[in-house]
Design a protein around this motif. Structure first.
Motif, PDB file in Angstrom:
ATOM      1  N   THR A 197      11.616  78.781  79.122  1.00  0.00           N
ATOM      2  CA  THR A 197      10.609  78.169  78.254  1.00  0.00           C
ATOM      3  C   THR A 197       9.502  79.170  77.961  1.00  0.00           C
ATOM      4  O   THR A 197       8.958  79.790  78.879  1.00  0.00           O
ATOM      5  CB  THR A 197       9.995  76.933  78.940  1.00  0.00           C
ATOM      6  N   THR A 198       9.196  79.339  76.679  1.00  0.00           N
ATOM      7  CA  THR A 198       8.137  80.257  76.273  1.00  0.00           C
ATOM      8  C   THR A 198       7.251  79.576  75.240  1.00  0.00           C
ATOM      9  O   THR A 198       7.638  78.589  74.628  1.00  0.00           O
ATOM     10  CB  THR A 198       8.701  81.558  75.662  1.00  0.00           C
ATOM     11  N   THR A 199       6.071  80.140  75.045  1.00  0.00           N
ATOM     12  CA  THR A 199       5.149  79.640  74.025  1.00  0.00           C
ATOM     13  C   THR A 199       4.492  80.827  73.345  1.00  0.00           C
ATOM     14  O   THR A 199       3.924  81.690  74.015  1.00  0.00           O
ATOM     15  CB  THR A 199       4.062  78.744  74.641  1.00  0.00           C
ATOM     16  N   ALA A 200       4.596  80.873  72.025  1.00  0.00           N
ATOM     17  CA  ALA A 200       3.908  81.921  71.278  1.00  0.00           C
ATOM     18  C   ALA A 200       2.412  81.690  71.364  1.00  0.00           C
ATOM     19  O   ALA A 200       1.940  80.546  71.344  1.00  0.00           O
ATOM     20  CB  ALA A 200       4.363  81.915  69.825  1.00  0.00           C
ATOM     21  N   ARG A 201       1.648  82.773  71.493  1.00  0.00           N
ATOM     22  CA  ARG A 201       0.198  82.626  71.606  1.00  0.00           C
ATOM     23  C   ARG A 201      -0.495  83.834  71.006  1.00  0.00           C
ATOM     24  O   ARG A 201       0.095  84.919  70.866  1.00  0.00           O
ATOM     25  CB  ARG A 201      -0.217  82.451  73.062  1.00  0.00           C
ATOM     26  N   ALA A 202      -1.742  83.639  70.642  1.00  0.00           N
ATOM     27  CA  ALA A 202      -2.552  84.728  70.095  1.00  0.00           C
ATOM     28  C   ALA A 202      -3.271  85.432  71.229  1.00  0.00           C
ATOM     29  O   ALA A 202      -3.925  84.788  72.052  1.00  0.00           O
ATOM     30  CB  ALA A 202      -3.555  84.185  69.090  1.00  0.00           C
ATOM     31  N   GLN A 203      -3.125  86.756  71.277  1.00  0.00           N
ATOM     32  CA  GLN A 203      -3.823  87.564  72.266  1.00  0.00           C
ATOM     33  C   GLN A 203      -4.315  88.834  71.603  1.00  0.00           C
ATOM     34  O   GLN A 203      -3.548  89.515  70.917  1.00  0.00           O
ATOM     35  CB  GLN A 203      -2.910  87.919  73.444  1.00  0.00           C
ATOM     36  N   ALA A 204      -5.596  89.114  71.793  1.00  0.00           N
ATOM     37  CA  ALA A 204      -6.212  90.319  71.229  1.00  0.00           C
ATOM     38  C   ALA A 204      -5.984  90.419  69.722  1.00  0.00           C
ATOM     39  O   ALA A 204      -5.714  91.492  69.189  1.00  0.00           O
ATOM     40  CB  ALA A 204      -5.682  91.563  71.932  1.00  0.00           C
ATOM     41  N   GLY A 205      -6.061  89.282  69.036  1.00  0.00           N
ATOM     42  CA  GLY A 205      -5.963  89.286  67.591  1.00  0.00           C
ATOM     43  C   GLY A 205      -4.560  89.373  67.026  1.00  0.00           C
ATOM     44  O   GLY A 205      -4.389  89.539  65.820  1.00  0.00           O
ATOM     45  N   ARG A 206      -3.536  89.266  67.870  1.00  0.00           N
ATOM     46  CA  ARG A 206      -2.175  89.283  67.331  1.00  0.00           C
ATOM     47  C   ARG A 206      -1.343  88.185  67.982  1.00  0.00           C
ATOM     48  O   ARG A 206      -1.609  87.765  69.097  1.00  0.00           O
ATOM     49  CB  ARG A 206      -1.516  90.650  67.553  1.00  0.00           C
ATOM     50  N   LEU A 207      -0.343  87.704  67.236  1.00  0.00           N
ATOM     51  CA  LEU A 207       0.523  86.655  67.733  1.00  0.00           C
ATOM     52  C   LEU A 207       1.645  87.272  68.551  1.00  0.00           C
ATOM     53  O   LEU A 207       2.329  88.185  68.101  1.00  0.00           O
ATOM     54  CB  LEU A 207       1.111  85.854  66.571  1.00  0.00           C
ATOM     55  N   ILE A 208       1.839  86.754  69.757  1.00  0.00           N
ATOM     56  CA  ILE A 208       2.882  87.256  70.649  1.00  0.00           C
ATOM     57  C   ILE A 208       3.900  86.145  70.862  1.00  0.00           C
ATOM     58  O   ILE A 208       3.553  85.062  71.349  1.00  0.00           O
ATOM     59  CB  ILE A 208       2.292  87.707  71.994  1.00  0.00           C
ATOM     60  N   ASP A 209       5.134  86.396  70.468  1.00  0.00           N
ATOM     61  CA  ASP A 209       6.223  85.439  70.667  1.00  0.00           C
ATOM     62  C   ASP A 209       7.186  86.035  71.688  1.00  0.00           C
ATOM     63  O   ASP A 209       7.919  86.972  71.382  1.00  0.00           O
ATOM     64  CB  ASP A 209       6.948  85.171  69.353  1.00  0.00           C
ATOM     65  N   PRO A 210       7.203  85.532  72.913  1.00  0.00           N
ATOM     66  CA  PRO A 210       8.041  86.125  73.956  1.00  0.00           C
ATOM     67  C   PRO A 210       9.536  85.880  73.774  1.00  0.00           C
ATOM     68  O   PRO A 210      10.345  86.584  74.374  1.00  0.00           O
ATOM     69  CB  PRO A 210       7.548  85.431  75.241  1.00  0.00           C
ATOM     70  N   ALA A 211       9.930  84.869  72.984  1.00  0.00           N
ATOM     71  CA  ALA A 211      11.334  84.461  72.924  1.00  0.00           C
ATOM     72  C   ALA A 211      12.294  85.599  72.547  1.00  0.00           C
ATOM     73  O   ALA A 211      13.331  85.767  73.204  1.00  0.00           O
ATOM     74  CB  ALA A 211      11.499  83.280  71.968  1.00  0.00           C
ATOM     75  N   PRO A 212      12.033  86.394  71.508  1.00  0.00           N
ATOM     76  CA  PRO A 212      12.998  87.447  71.152  1.00  0.00           C
ATOM     77  C   PRO A 212      13.267  88.430  72.291  1.00  0.00           C
ATOM     78  O   PRO A 212      14.417  88.824  72.503  1.00  0.00           O
ATOM     79  CB  PRO A 212      12.330  88.143  69.955  1.00  0.00           C
ATOM     80  N   ARG A 213      12.237  88.794  73.027  1.00  0.00           N
ATOM     81  CA  ARG A 213      12.436  89.729  74.139  1.00  0.00           C
ATOM     82  C   ARG A 213      13.278  89.094  75.240  1.00  0.00           C
ATOM     83  O   ARG A 213      14.169  89.729  75.803  1.00  0.00           O
ATOM     84  CB  ARG A 213      11.082  90.168  74.684  1.00  0.00           C
ATOM     85  N   VAL A 214      13.000  87.832  75.549  1.00  0.00           N
ATOM     86  CA  VAL A 214      13.775  87.123  76.563  1.00  0.00           C
ATOM     87  C   VAL A 214      15.239  87.042  76.156  1.00  0.00           C
ATOM     88  O   VAL A 214      16.150  87.276  76.967  1.00  0.00           O
ATOM     89  CB  VAL A 214      13.196  85.713  76.787  1.00  0.00           C
ATOM     90  N   ILE A 215      15.494  86.741  74.899  1.00  0.00           N
ATOM     91  CA  ILE A 215      16.875  86.612  74.398  1.00  0.00           C
ATOM     92  C   ILE A 215      17.621  87.935  74.527  1.00  0.00           C
ATOM     93  O   ILE A 215      18.769  87.979  74.984  1.00  0.00           O
ATOM     94  CB  ILE A 215      16.862  86.119  72.943  1.00  0.00           C
ATOM     95  N   ARG A 216      16.964  89.026  74.135  1.00  0.00           N
ATOM     96  CA  ARG A 216      17.616  90.345  74.230  1.00  0.00           C
ATOM     97  C   ARG A 216      17.965  90.682  75.677  1.00  0.00           C
ATOM     98  O   ARG A 216      19.069  91.171  75.959  1.00  0.00           O
ATOM     99  CB  ARG A 216      16.705  91.431  73.641  1.00  0.00           C
ATOM    100  N   GLN A 217      17.024  90.434  76.584  1.00  0.00           N
ATOM    101  CA  GLN A 217      17.276  90.763  77.986  1.00  0.00           C
ATOM    102  C   GLN A 217      18.408  89.927  78.567  1.00  0.00           C
ATOM    103  O   GLN A 217      19.264  90.435  79.293  1.00  0.00           O
ATOM    104  CB  GLN A 217      16.002  90.563  78.813  1.00  0.00           C
ATOM    105  N   ALA A 218      18.410  88.635  78.258  1.00  0.00           N
ATOM    106  CA  ALA A 218      19.449  87.757  78.796  1.00  0.00           C
ATOM    107  C   ALA A 218      20.822  88.114  78.241  1.00  0.00           C
ATOM    108  O   ALA A 218      21.816  88.174  78.985  1.00  0.00           O
ATOM    109  CB  ALA A 218      19.110  86.303  78.490  1.00  0.00           C
ATOM    110  N   GLN A 219      20.898  88.377  76.959  1.00  0.00           N
ATOM    111  CA  GLN A 219      22.182  88.744  76.357  1.00  0.00           C
ATOM    112  C   GLN A 219      22.676  90.078  76.893  1.00  0.00           C
ATOM    113  O   GLN A 219      23.888  90.279  77.052  1.00  0.00           O
ATOM    114  CB  GLN A 219      22.051  88.795  74.832  1.00  0.00           C
TER     115      GLN A 219
END
Length: 286
Positions: A197-219
């Protein structure tokens, strides 16, 4: 294309100040003072009770074993016990384990308590923590913090009264997500499910979506990405989402002419479902 579905996962019965929801086998009336007030909003809903129920009923059968990493609340353990499953959560930080334990003892029957355990190991040490269950786990659940999947590491405790926030800062030594995913492969049985489970969030003025990185690592480890779930964390009234602002949100109300980003509202989470292939499916299982 990966199938997409939407789950309604608003935990209206376990909101701020509410007592733990009664279980199917009965519960006690009080929670011994360990209410959800102790957890900040983010950690109360990292994996909420309704999302845990959806995952458990969709991916497991009665009597199956469930493991959880990056545990921040009692939701997964309580839902598993109430649904006739067994569950083990990895909780290396003792004050957080005390909080979770108090919530469980307040909300579960004696019989249900026998179905759940906590083990004092980090997420990346799951193989060691579940050495007696390697290859037996039906479902692994995790909601890794944002810094594990491309976000920024917290410098201070976000909510000093929140035991999960203190645990996050205490564990902040190195990124554990990759090692956790590799460990999940070893503890899952062939055909078992990994739910991140992930949630996209704004940090330091940019949107961070963790899902793509998690998907790449798992695959990259051999997992099959089989479904993407949008888990709505707020109730629906007709065709509208019911988003209620708390005191902290109201304090952030701004001038509509301001160029600053608006206060974040936690409306939904992304849940990526992966399976460990059975032998002969997409190649031999490792």
């Amino acid at each position: 294309m990966v199938p997409l579905t939407v789950w309604l996962c608003s935990d209206t019965t376990t909101d701020v100040g509410a007592a733990p929801e009664p279980s199917a086998a009965g519960s006690r009336a009080t929670d011994g003072g360990a209410t959800s007030r102790n957890l900040c909003l983010w950690h109360r809903h990292a994996v909420g009770r309704e999302l845990a129920r959806h995952l458990i009923t969709t991916c497991t059968r009665e009597g199956d074993l469930i493991a959880e990493g990056f545990t921040v609340n009692e939701a997964t353990l309580a839902a598993a016990a109430g649904l006739g499953r067994h569950a083990i959560a990895l909780v290396p930080h003792f004050p957080l384990a005390q909080h979770v334990g108090a919530r469980l003892r307040a909300g579960l029957s004696e019989q249900e308590l026998k179905r759940v355990q906590m083990r004092p190991v980090r997420p990346d040490q799951m193989v060691r923590g579940l050495a007696d269950h390697l290859g037996d786990v039906a479902l692994v659940i995790a909601a890794p913090p944002s810094y594990e999947a491309g976000g920024y590491a917290p410098r201070t405790i976000r909510e000093r009264g929140c035991p999960a926030c203190r645990a996050v800062l205490w564990q902040l030594t190195s990124q554990q997500l990759g090692l956790f995913l590799a460990a999940a492969w070893k503890v899952l049985r062939p055909g078992g499910v990994l739910a991140i489970t992930t949630t996209a969030r704004a940090q330091a003025g940019r949107l961070i979506d963790p899902a793509p990185r998690v998907i790449r690592q798992a695959q990259g480890l051999g997992f099959r990405y089989v479904q993407h779930v949008i888990a709505l964390r707020v109730p629906i009234d007709g065709d509208a989402l019911v988003v209620q602002a708390g005191p902290a949100d109201l304090a952030q109300l701004r001038d509509t002419r301001s160029r600053a980003m608006p206060p974040p509202v936690n409306v939904h989470a992304d849940v990526c479902l992966f399976t460990k292939p059975r032998r002969g499916q997409d190649g031999d299982a490792r």
